[in-house]
Write a protein that holds these residues in place. Sequence first.
Motif, mmCIF file in Angstrom:
data_model
loop_
_atom_site.group_PDB
_atom_site.id
_atom_site.type_symbol
_atom_site.label_atom_id
_atom_site.label_comp_id
_atom_site.label_asym_id
_atom_site.label_seq_id
_atom_site.Cartn_x
_atom_site.Cartn_y
_atom_site.Cartn_z
ATOM 1 N N ASN A 11 0.848 -1.078 -0.065
ATOM 2 C CA ASN A 11 -0.033 -0.093 0.117
ATOM 3 C C ASN A 11 0.863 1.350 -0.044
ATOM 4 O OD1 ASN A 11 -2.641 1.236 -0.109
ATOM 5 N ND2 ASN A 11 -2.621 1.506 2.034
ATOM 6 N N TYR A 12 1.870 1.292 -0.974
ATOM 7 C CA TYR A 12 2.859 2.509 -0.727
ATOM 8 C C TYR A 12 1.888 3.682 -1.518
ATOM 9 C CZ TYR A 12 6.429 -1.055 0.512
ATOM 10 O OH TYR A 12 7.113 -2.030 1.137
ATOM 11 N N THR A 13 2.586 4.751 -1.140
ATOM 12 C CA THR A 13 1.906 6.078 -1.659
ATOM 13 C C THR A 13 3.238 6.499 -2.455
ATOM 14 O OG1 THR A 13 2.772 7.488 0.067
ATOM 15 C CG2 THR A 13 0.483 6.493 0.420
ATOM 16 N N GLU A 14 3.185 7.622 -3.299
ATOM 17 C CA GLU A 14 3.837 8.133 -3.796
ATOM 18 C C GLU A 14 5.151 8.927 -3.266
ATOM 19 O OE1 GLU A 14 0.487 7.917 -6.787
ATOM 20 O OE2 GLU A 14 0.660 8.479 -4.827
ATOM 21 N N GLU A 15 4.639 9.175 -1.831
ATOM 22 C CA GLU A 15 5.708 10.112 -1.157
ATOM 23 C C GLU A 15 6.727 9.114 -0.238
ATOM 24 O OE1 GLU A 15 2.238 10.604 -1.049
ATOM 25 O OE2 GLU A 15 2.303 12.272 -2.118
ATOM 26 N N GLU A 16 6.319 8.086 -0.085
ATOM 27 C CA GLU A 16 7.129 6.968 0.737
ATOM 28 C C GLU A 16 8.623 6.637 -0.154
ATOM 29 O OE1 GLU A 16 5.154 3.777 2.874
ATOM 30 O OE2 GLU A 16 3.367 4.197 1.704
ATOM 31 N N ILE A 17 9.376 6.592 0.862
ATOM 32 C CA ILE A 17 10.920 6.382 0.395
ATOM 33 C C ILE A 17 11.092 4.986 -0.266
ATOM 34 C CG2 ILE A 17 13.040 6.093 1.309
ATOM 35 C CD1 ILE A 17 12.347 7.755 3.788
ATOM 36 N N ALA A 18 11.681 5.064 -1.509
ATOM 37 C CA ALA A 18 12.008 3.763 -2.024
ATOM 38 C C ALA A 18 13.205 3.193 -1.659
ATOM 39 C CB ALA A 18 12.209 4.310 -3.705
ATOM 40 N N ASN B 141 13.801 17.066 -16.176
ATOM 41 C CA ASN B 141 12.645 17.464 -16.720
ATOM 42 C C ASN B 141 11.383 18.032 -15.955
ATOM 43 O OD1 ASN B 141 10.143 17.240 -18.488
ATOM 44 N ND2 ASN B 141 11.751 16.559 -20.146
ATOM 45 N N SER B 142 11.321 19.260 -15.880
ATOM 46 C CA SER B 142 10.096 19.838 -15.042
ATOM 47 C C SER B 142 8.797 19.415 -15.588
ATOM 48 C CB SER B 142 10.210 21.397 -14.954
ATOM 49 O OG SER B 142 10.157 22.041 -16.440
ATOM 50 N N ASN B 143 8.665 18.923 -16.818
ATOM 51 C CA ASN B 143 7.412 18.307 -17.271
ATOM 52 C C ASN B 143 7.361 17.034 -17.399
ATOM 53 O OD1 ASN B 143 6.342 21.140 -18.366
ATOM 54 N ND2 ASN B 143 8.217 20.807 -19.774
ATOM 55 N N ALA B 144 7.840 16.298 -16.207
ATOM 56 C CA ALA B 144 8.013 14.888 -16.358
ATOM 57 C C ALA B 144 6.923 14.383 -15.229
ATOM 58 C CB ALA B 144 9.450 14.255 -15.958
ATOM 59 N N VAL B 145 6.463 12.911 -15.808
ATOM 60 C CA VAL B 145 5.537 12.293 -15.262
ATOM 61 C C VAL B 145 6.177 10.768 -14.892
ATOM 62 C CG1 VAL B 145 3.472 11.028 -14.858
ATOM 63 C CG2 VAL B 145 3.423 13.469 -16.007
ATOM 64 N N VAL B 146 6.463 10.288 -13.661
ATOM 65 C CA VAL B 146 7.164 9.105 -13.581
ATOM 66 C C VAL B 146 5.731 7.956 -13.008
ATOM 67 C CG1 VAL B 146 8.448 7.740 -11.865
ATOM 68 C CG2 VAL B 146 9.307 9.915 -12.771
ATOM 69 N N ILE B 147 5.482 7.227 -13.900
ATOM 70 C CA ILE B 147 4.602 6.316 -13.477
ATOM 71 C C ILE B 147 5.071 4.785 -12.886
ATOM 72 C CG2 ILE B 147 2.582 4.956 -14.545
ATOM 73 C CD1 ILE B 147 2.327 7.036 -16.660
ATOM 74 N N ARG B 148 4.603 4.723 -11.744
ATOM 75 C CA ARG B 148 4.868 3.290 -11.000
ATOM 76 C C ARG B 148 3.795 2.400 -11.326
ATOM 77 N NH1 ARG B 148 7.220 6.177 -5.491
ATOM 78 N NH2 ARG B 148 9.531 6.414 -6.342
ATOM 79 N N ASN C 169 -0.750 2.246 -3.528
ATOM 80 C CA ASN C 169 -1.881 3.020 -2.996
ATOM 81 C C ASN C 169 -2.523 3.941 -4.348
ATOM 82 O OD1 ASN C 169 -3.147 5.645 -1.947
ATOM 83 N ND2 ASN C 169 -3.147 4.455 -0.244
ATOM 84 N N THR C 170 -3.637 3.822 -4.532
ATOM 85 C CA THR C 170 -4.083 4.625 -5.796
ATOM 86 C C THR C 170 -4.917 6.227 -5.520
ATOM 87 O OG1 THR C 170 -6.234 3.193 -5.696
ATOM 88 C CG2 THR C 170 -4.257 2.423 -6.866
#
Length: 273
Positions: free
Chosen positions: A121-128, A149-156, A266-267
């Motif tokens: 249940n990992y959120t985007e903010e949690e430490i990898a 890249n300031s326009n980037a999206v990282v999809i996990r 987590n979604t």
Amino acid sequence: MRILVTGSSGMLGKDIVEILSNNNCSVYGFSRTVNSRFNCDHQVTGDLTNLKFLSSSLDYINPDVIVHCAAIVNVDECETNKRVAEMLHCDVTKILSRYKSGSTRFIYISTDSVFDGQKGNYTEEEIANPINYYAKTKRDGEIIVLENNSNAVVIRVNIYGFHLESGKSLVEWAIDNLKHDKSINGFTDVYFNPVYTKQLGEIVKDIILSKYFKGILNVASKEYCSKYEFLLHIAKQFNFNNSLIKKKSVKKFKFLAQRPVNTTLNTNLLKRV
């Protein structure tokens, strides 16, 4: 809109190309070889890790959007060929993400494996905390993308789907064995919430067209399951004998690379976006 998709004839890339090609976009598919079954506006073939070739190809295509799907997904292979994994996941990613970074939209397909799998249940903010070299280089790629890249999206994400030719993905492996009445093992203690490649392709399209979201985004199914339960779903969907699927613990198997056991994502942010 000119869109470059790397790994374009792969399991995910081909579906992203198909979806984007139906939306008045000029799509350039970058893959290692030409595939006659692959439908794309423009096929560019070559080795991404040839950095001079990569740079000249970028100048030729001049993309408005780059969707970077290409990766070495064989976890054990990354462990034995660390430099190759580093080149594709880091060196190539650096050149792609730096290309006209002030204006080019960049989408990096990462993995739920950047987490150690201790809790789920990992959120985007949690430490990898990657525990194998595949995940480490993918996490390094994330950092490179967000820094350049300031326009980037990282999809996990954790995906399932089908290759153009018969492949070795979890679904394809299961179907190939079950249709020949061969028993397979399903891990009861490995959990994930995967997404079908065409579903992810639609989300990538929406992100590109909306233009406003930036940063890290978990893309996963609402419900999670074990690998064993997932295989049962496949057997039911394709009317195979589910007694061929044997319950096993991942602890009983010795893989070259360590595997995380619970990478569920987590979604909540995905729902808001």
